[in-house]
Each structure stands twice: as structure tokens, then as C-alpha cells.
Design an enzyme around this catalytic site. Structure first.
Site, PDB file in Angstrom:
ATOM      1  N   HIS A 127      11.444   1.434   2.151  1.00 48.12           N
ATOM      2  CA  HIS A 127      11.091   0.019   2.342  1.00 48.12           C
ATOM      3  C   HIS A 127      12.066  -0.612   3.350  1.00 48.12           C
ATOM      4  O   HIS A 127      11.997  -1.806   3.606  1.00 48.12           O
ATOM      5  CB  HIS A 127      11.217  -0.752   1.028  1.00 48.12           C
ATOM      6  CG  HIS A 127      10.174  -0.428   0.001  1.00 48.12           C
ATOM      7  ND1 HIS A 127       8.851  -0.235   0.304  1.00 48.12           N
ATOM      8  CD2 HIS A 127      10.264  -0.286  -1.346  1.00 48.12           C
ATOM      9  CE1 HIS A 127       8.169   0.015  -0.807  1.00 48.12           C
ATOM     10  NE2 HIS A 127       9.008   0.000  -1.818  1.00 48.12           N
TER      11      HIS A 127
ATOM     12  N   ARG B  82       0.033  -5.351   5.247  1.00 54.39           N
ATOM     13  CA  ARG B  82      -1.093  -5.944   4.519  1.00 54.39           C
ATOM     14  C   ARG B  82      -1.052  -7.454   4.696  1.00 54.39           C
ATOM     15  O   ARG B  82       0.039  -8.024   4.900  1.00 54.39           O
ATOM     16  CB  ARG B  82      -0.918  -5.577   3.035  1.00 54.39           C
ATOM     17  CG  ARG B  82      -2.044  -5.974   2.131  1.00 54.39           C
ATOM     18  CD  ARG B  82      -1.737  -5.569   0.699  1.00 54.39           C
ATOM     19  NE  ARG B  82      -2.894  -5.747  -0.164  1.00 54.39           N
ATOM     20  CZ  ARG B  82      -2.864  -5.615  -1.484  1.00 54.39           C
ATOM     21  NH1 ARG B  82      -1.721  -5.287  -2.094  1.00 54.39           N
ATOM     22  NH2 ARG B  82      -3.941  -5.798  -2.195  1.00 54.39           N
TER      23      ARG B  82
ATOM     24  N   GLY C   2       0.802  -1.223   0.000  1.00 52.22           N
ATOM     25  CA  GLY C   2       0.000   0.000   0.000  1.00 52.22           C
ATOM     26  C   GLY C   2       0.835   1.274   0.000  1.00 52.22           C
ATOM     27  O   GLY C   2       0.354   2.337   0.389  1.00 52.22           O
ATOM     28  N   THR C   3       2.075   1.162  -0.450  1.00 53.48           N
ATOM     29  CA  THR C   3       2.986   2.314  -0.471  1.00 53.48           C
ATOM     30  C   THR C   3       2.406   3.465  -1.296  1.00 53.48           C
ATOM     31  O   THR C   3       2.375   4.621  -0.844  1.00 53.48           O
ATOM     32  CB  THR C   3       4.340   1.915  -1.115  1.00 53.48           C
ATOM     33  OG1 THR C   3       4.677   0.596  -0.701  1.00 53.48           O
ATOM     34  CG2 THR C   3       5.430   2.899  -0.765  1.00 53.48           C
ATOM     35  N   THR C   4       1.967   3.144  -2.504  1.00 61.99           N
ATOM     36  CA  THR C   4       1.463   4.161  -3.432  1.00 61.99           C
ATOM     37  C   THR C   4       0.270   4.897  -2.814  1.00 61.99           C
ATOM     38  O   THR C   4       0.173   6.125  -2.868  1.00 61.99           O
ATOM     39  CB  THR C   4       1.024   3.490  -4.751  1.00 61.99           C
ATOM     40  OG1 THR C   4       2.035   2.567  -5.156  1.00 61.99           O
ATOM     41  CG2 THR C   4       0.782   4.502  -5.840  1.00 61.99           C
ATOM     42  N   TRP C   5      -0.600   4.133  -2.223  1.00 61.93           N
ATOM     43  CA  TRP C   5      -1.809   4.690  -1.610  1.00 61.93           C
ATOM     44  C   TRP C   5      -1.437   5.571  -0.412  1.00 61.93           C
ATOM     45  O   TRP C   5      -1.932   6.703  -0.283  1.00 61.93           O
ATOM     46  CB  TRP C   5      -2.681   3.521  -1.171  1.00 61.93           C
ATOM     47  CG  TRP C   5      -4.095   3.842  -0.849  1.00 61.93           C
ATOM     48  CD1 TRP C   5      -4.762   5.024  -1.078  1.00 61.93           C
ATOM     49  CD2 TRP C   5      -5.042   2.962  -0.234  1.00 61.93           C
ATOM     50  NE1 TRP C   5      -6.049   4.922  -0.653  1.00 61.93           N
ATOM     51  CE2 TRP C   5      -6.259   3.667  -0.135  1.00 61.93           C
ATOM     52  CE3 TRP C   5      -4.990   1.648   0.223  1.00 61.93           C
ATOM     53  CZ2 TRP C   5      -7.408   3.084   0.422  1.00 61.93           C
ATOM     54  CZ3 TRP C   5      -6.127   1.075   0.763  1.00 61.93           C
ATOM     55  CH2 TRP C   5      -7.315   1.790   0.862  1.00 61.93           C
TER      56      TRP C   5
ATOM     57  N   TYR D 239      -3.562  -2.198   5.600  1.00 59.24           N
ATOM     58  CA  TYR D 239      -4.214  -1.943   4.313  1.00 59.24           C
ATOM     59  C   TYR D 239      -5.714  -2.247   4.426  1.00 59.24           C
ATOM     60  O   TYR D 239      -6.550  -1.490   3.926  1.00 59.24           O
ATOM     61  CB  TYR D 239      -3.550  -2.841   3.263  1.00 59.24           C
ATOM     62  CG  TYR D 239      -4.043  -2.691   1.849  1.00 59.24           C
ATOM     63  CD1 TYR D 239      -3.377  -1.855   0.958  1.00 59.24           C
ATOM     64  CD2 TYR D 239      -5.137  -3.410   1.373  1.00 59.24           C
ATOM     65  CE1 TYR D 239      -3.809  -1.733  -0.369  1.00 59.24           C
ATOM     66  CE2 TYR D 239      -5.574  -3.291   0.066  1.00 59.24           C
ATOM     67  CZ  TYR D 239      -4.900  -2.453  -0.806  1.00 59.24           C
ATOM     68  OH  TYR D 239      -5.322  -2.340  -2.103  1.00 59.24           O
TER      69      TYR D 239
ATOM     70  N   ARG E 164      -3.033  -2.311  -9.817  1.00 59.11           N
ATOM     71  CA  ARG E 164      -3.462  -3.565 -10.432  1.00 59.11           C
ATOM     72  C   ARG E 164      -4.941  -3.779 -10.141  1.00 59.11           C
ATOM     73  O   ARG E 164      -5.780  -3.500 -10.976  1.00 59.11           O
ATOM     74  CB  ARG E 164      -2.599  -4.732  -9.923  1.00 59.11           C
ATOM     75  CG  ARG E 164      -2.773  -6.018 -10.707  1.00 59.11           C
ATOM     76  CD  ARG E 164      -1.933  -7.134 -10.118  1.00 59.11           C
ATOM     77  NE  ARG E 164      -2.339  -7.498  -8.768  1.00 59.11           N
ATOM     78  CZ  ARG E 164      -3.266  -8.402  -8.481  1.00 59.11           C
ATOM     79  NH1 ARG E 164      -3.864  -9.066  -9.441  1.00 59.11           N
ATOM     80  NH2 ARG E 164      -3.595  -8.675  -7.213  1.00 59.11           N
TER      81      ARG E 164
ATOM     82  N   SER F 255       0.363  -9.899  -4.990  1.00 60.60           N
ATOM     83  CA  SER F 255       0.660  -8.613  -5.622  1.00 60.60           C
ATOM     84  C   SER F 255       2.104  -8.584  -6.114  1.00 60.60           C
ATOM     85  O   SER F 255       2.394  -8.146  -7.222  1.00 60.60           O
ATOM     86  CB  SER F 255       0.417  -7.481  -4.615  1.00 60.60           C
ATOM     87  OG  SER F 255       0.574  -6.228  -5.223  1.00 60.60           O
TER      88      SER F 255
HETATM   89  P1  A3P Z   1      -2.700  -5.384  -5.935  1.00 64.24           P
HETATM   90  O1  A3P Z   1      -1.560  -5.948  -6.717  1.00 64.24           O
HETATM   91  O2  A3P Z   1      -3.260  -6.380  -4.951  1.00 64.24           O
HETATM   92  O3  A3P Z   1      -3.771  -4.782  -6.771  1.00 64.24           O
HETATM   93  P2  A3P Z   1       2.664  -0.748  -3.408  1.00 64.24           P
HETATM   94  O4  A3P Z   1       2.088   0.594  -3.660  1.00 64.24           O
HETATM   95  O5  A3P Z   1       3.162  -0.927  -2.009  1.00 64.24           O
HETATM   96  O6  A3P Z   1       3.628  -1.158  -4.446  1.00 64.24           O
HETATM   97  O7  A3P Z   1       1.434  -1.760  -3.471  1.00 64.24           O
HETATM   98  C1  A3P Z   1       0.755  -2.002  -4.660  1.00 64.24           C
HETATM   99  C2  A3P Z   1      -0.590  -2.588  -4.323  1.00 64.24           C
HETATM  100  O8  A3P Z   1      -1.449  -1.538  -3.841  1.00 64.24           O
HETATM  101  C3  A3P Z   1      -1.284  -3.158  -5.546  1.00 64.24           C
HETATM  102  O9  A3P Z   1      -2.126  -4.189  -5.044  1.00 64.24           O
HETATM  103  C4  A3P Z   1      -2.059  -1.959  -6.041  1.00 64.24           C
HETATM  104  O10 A3P Z   1      -3.115  -2.268  -6.921  1.00 64.24           O
HETATM  105  C5  A3P Z   1      -2.561  -1.382  -4.718  1.00 64.24           C
HETATM  106  N1  A3P Z   1      -2.928   0.038  -4.776  1.00 64.24           N
HETATM  107  C6  A3P Z   1      -2.291   1.037  -5.444  1.00 64.24           C
HETATM  108  N2  A3P Z   1      -2.939   2.193  -5.266  1.00 64.24           N
HETATM  109  C7  A3P Z   1      -4.007   1.930  -4.474  1.00 64.24           C
HETATM  110  C8  A3P Z   1      -5.070   2.744  -3.954  1.00 64.24           C
HETATM  111  N3  A3P Z   1      -5.160   4.032  -4.218  1.00 64.24           N
HETATM  112  N4  A3P Z   1      -5.978   2.140  -3.183  1.00 64.24           N
HETATM  113  C9  A3P Z   1      -5.900   0.811  -2.910  1.00 64.24           C
HETATM  114  N5  A3P Z   1      -4.940   0.001  -3.381  1.00 64.24           N
HETATM  115  C10 A3P Z   1      -3.984   0.556  -4.140  1.00 64.24           C
END
Ligand code: A3P
Length: 318
Positions: free
Chosen positions: A128, A150, A68-71, A214, A284, A158
């Protein structure tokens, strides 16, 4: 076990090349201080440990990749900077969340690892690294850390998709990578050690380390956004709450909004030194429980059991 003091890049590479190595993920991973890393990333981490001068005002967003880094980057950036930007012309509409919050140890495209030193305080950074790898502040006042974790079943799935996608020539063997993940042999693994370091710190010093899941963010994002703002010392005012600002923050950063933006679908690519990653790869499915579509029930139960054993007595559960 430590690299030589004042090591040159060449001697760092040599130090890393002598560490215990395993194959099985996309490329080798090496064991350093009880954690597994890609050699290139370990090189970055060792450099960052020298270059990064922590400041007490820093806020660090920490995660295992795919948790959930991006989020968390999008939400934290939006919460902290909400007095500067309106929602209609917000930077996240044209910039990838990964780009608005730099990693301490992964240089942005075209930037040197020491780039974060040029940023003014208060800095919003990401990592990380395990907690014990982040340099400490020399005075008593520490930086603040938000950690998001998560369900490891979803993290594994993922990660599996991510690695298969970013490297054209890679086709991971599901059974083998799963076995390795269960043994803790995965990038930034063992995942349970990574979790537990931050978890324990969040219990001992909750004013310093905030621990999120998450799944909780998914089920009640408004509540988590409120807690985050409080932790960042920028709580929402009554007017903001009544005016629906929390909901606007959640909406801007939710999966559907971000995934539908041009910049996140086919925008520029990110380079962390050698690796090139399409912006879209960070979006994704963004759901809870997608593991059932890739893993068998037995695999899920095996991983659950490992998680339970490893986290036993800590108070952390999934
Ligand atoms: P999935 O592969 O299960 O879809 P990170 O950002 O740590 O690399 O994690 C990526 C995971 O977070 C992916 O999971 C991605 O789809 C999900 N993700 C990215 N943006 C998100 C958001 N705004 N809300 C919820 N999940 C998100």
C-alpha cells in the site's frame, strides 16, 4: 525528516511519536513525507524500507486500501500460476487471497517483516506504500508494478465500513472522517497524491507500471485479465483463449465465488502485528457506486469536485 540511520525499534517508535498527529479515524494517524499513516504501519514501512531488497524480477501489486487489493491479488496469483494449478483444486479455494500474495510491509501472521526475502524469484508481492516509498532496484532493470485505483467515493465508503467493522470499540463519525478524507487526511492519503505518483509513472514507463481502475475491471474483466497476463509476460495462448481459460480465471476470482468460499467467510484471521482482521471483512459488496447508499448527493459532488481539481491536467479522470 528521516528516521536516524540504523535506528533501533525503540528510536523508530520515538521518531514516529514526534511526527504531526491527527485523530478522527480509528486511532491516530501521523504525517510522514507528505503522507498520513497509522503509526504501527509507518513503523512497518520504515522497517520494510530497510529489509526489502527489490529484485528486477519482482512484480508488485500496489493499491490504496479498499481499492481492489484482494481482487487484484487473486487475479494476479491465478494468472501467473495457472500452469501449476487446476481450477478444481486451486489454492484460492482454501486460502484467502490476502494470504497468497504477501505485503512487503505488513508481515503475515507469525512471520517477520523480512520473510519476503526468503521467497524465490520471481516474487509476487503487494504494497500500500506510495511509489516513492518503495526502494528502487540498484541496476537499471526495475521491478514491475500493477496499480489499481477506484472511485474515491466508493473507496471512502468501503473504508468507513471496514474501520467500523475491524475495531469493536470504534464508531467513526461520518461527517468528520469525510471532511478529513476530502482534505487528504486519511490512512495512505492524500489519496490523489498516491494515485498521481503511480499514474505518472505508468505514462512515463508503461512497461514498468501498469495502471488499472476497479471500475474497468468490473465492466470488462476478461479484457483486463488479458492485459495483465501480457504485462506479466505470460500471455494467454490461442488455445487457452479458445478453451475459455480467461473466463475461468475471471470466474474463480469474482466476488460471488470468493465471497461464498468457507475460507473467506469464517476462515482464520489475519494479524498484521496487532490488528486482527476477519477474512470475511475483505468481501463486503464488491459493487460500483455503493457510495449512494451512505453519502448524500452533496457529499458526492463535493468529493467529485476535489478529485477533478486535484487530478486536473494529469489525464486521469473518474
Ligand atoms: P466494498 O467495501 O465496496 O464492497 P481491498 O481488497 O483493497 O481491501 O478492497 C476491498 C473492497 O474490494 C471491498 O469493497 C470488497 O468488497 C471488494 N472486493 C473484494 N474482493 C472482490 C472481488 N473479487 N471482486 C470485486 N470486488 C471485491
Amino acid at each position: 525528516e528521516c528516521p536516524p540511520e540504523h535506528a533501533s525499534l525503540g528510536s523508530l517508535k520515538e521518531f514516529i511519536s514526534k511526527l504531526p498527529t491527527r485523530e478522527g479515524w480509528s486511532g491516530p494517524i501521523v504525517l510522514y513525507k507528505d503522507y498520513w499513516f497509522r503509526p504501527q504501519l509507518l513503523e512497518n514501512i520504515l522497517l520494510a524500507q530497510k529489509n526489502y531488497n527489490p529484485r528486477s524480477e519482482d512484480i508488485i501489486l500496489a493499491t490504496q486500501p479498499k481499492s481492489g487489493t484482494t481482487w487484484l491479488k487473486a487475479l494476479s496469483f491465478t494468472i501467473i500460476n495457472r500452469s501449476h494449478y487446476g481450477f478444481s483444486d486451486h489454492p484460492l479455494l482454501t486460502r484467502h487471497p490476502q494470504h497468497v500474495v504477501p505485503f512487503i510491509e505488513i508481515p503475515l501472521k507469525g512471520k517477520h517483516i523480512s520473510y519476503v526475502e526468503s521467497l524465490p524469484s520471481p516474487r509476487l508481492l503487494a504494497t500500500h506504500m506510495p511509489l516513492s516509498f518503495i526502494p528502487a532496484v540498484s541496476n537499471q532493470q526495475s521491478y514491475r508494478v500493477v496499480y489499481i485505483c477506484r472511485d474515491p467515493k466508493d473507496v471512502f465508503v468501503s473504508r468507513w465500513y471496514f474501520e467500523n467493522k475491524i475495531f469493536d470499540d470504534v464508531k467513526l463519525d461520518m461527517g468528520n472522517t469525510f471532511d478529513m478524507f476530502c482534505q487528504g487526511i486519511s490512512p495512505y492519503g492524500p489519496f490523489w497524491s498516491h494515485f498521481l505518483e503511480y499514474w505518472k509513472a505508468s505514462i512515463e514507463t508503461p512497461e514498468r507500471v501498469m495502471f488499472l481502475k476497479y471500475e474497468d475491471l468490473k465492466s470488462d474483466p476478461v479484457q483486463v485479465v488479458k492485459k495483465l497476463a501480457h504485462f506479466f509476460s505470460v500471455p494467454f495462448t490461442r488455445e487457452e483463449e479458445a478453451g475459455g481459460v480467461l473466463e475461468q480465471v475471471v470466474k474463480l476470482c469474482d466476488f460471488e465465488t470468493l465471497a461464498s468460499l468457507k475460507v473467506n467467510q469464517n476462515g482464520e484471521t489475519r494479524h498484521d502485528n496487532k490488528i486482527q482482521i476477519d477474512n470475511s471483512v475483505f468481501f463486503r459488496k464488491g459493487t460500483v457506486g455503493d457510495w449512494v447508499n451512505l453519502m448524500s448527493e452533496e457529499m458526492g459532488a463535493r468529493l467529485d469536485q476535489i478529485v477533478q481539481d486535484k487530478l486536473q491536467g494529469s489525464g486521469l479522470t473518474f
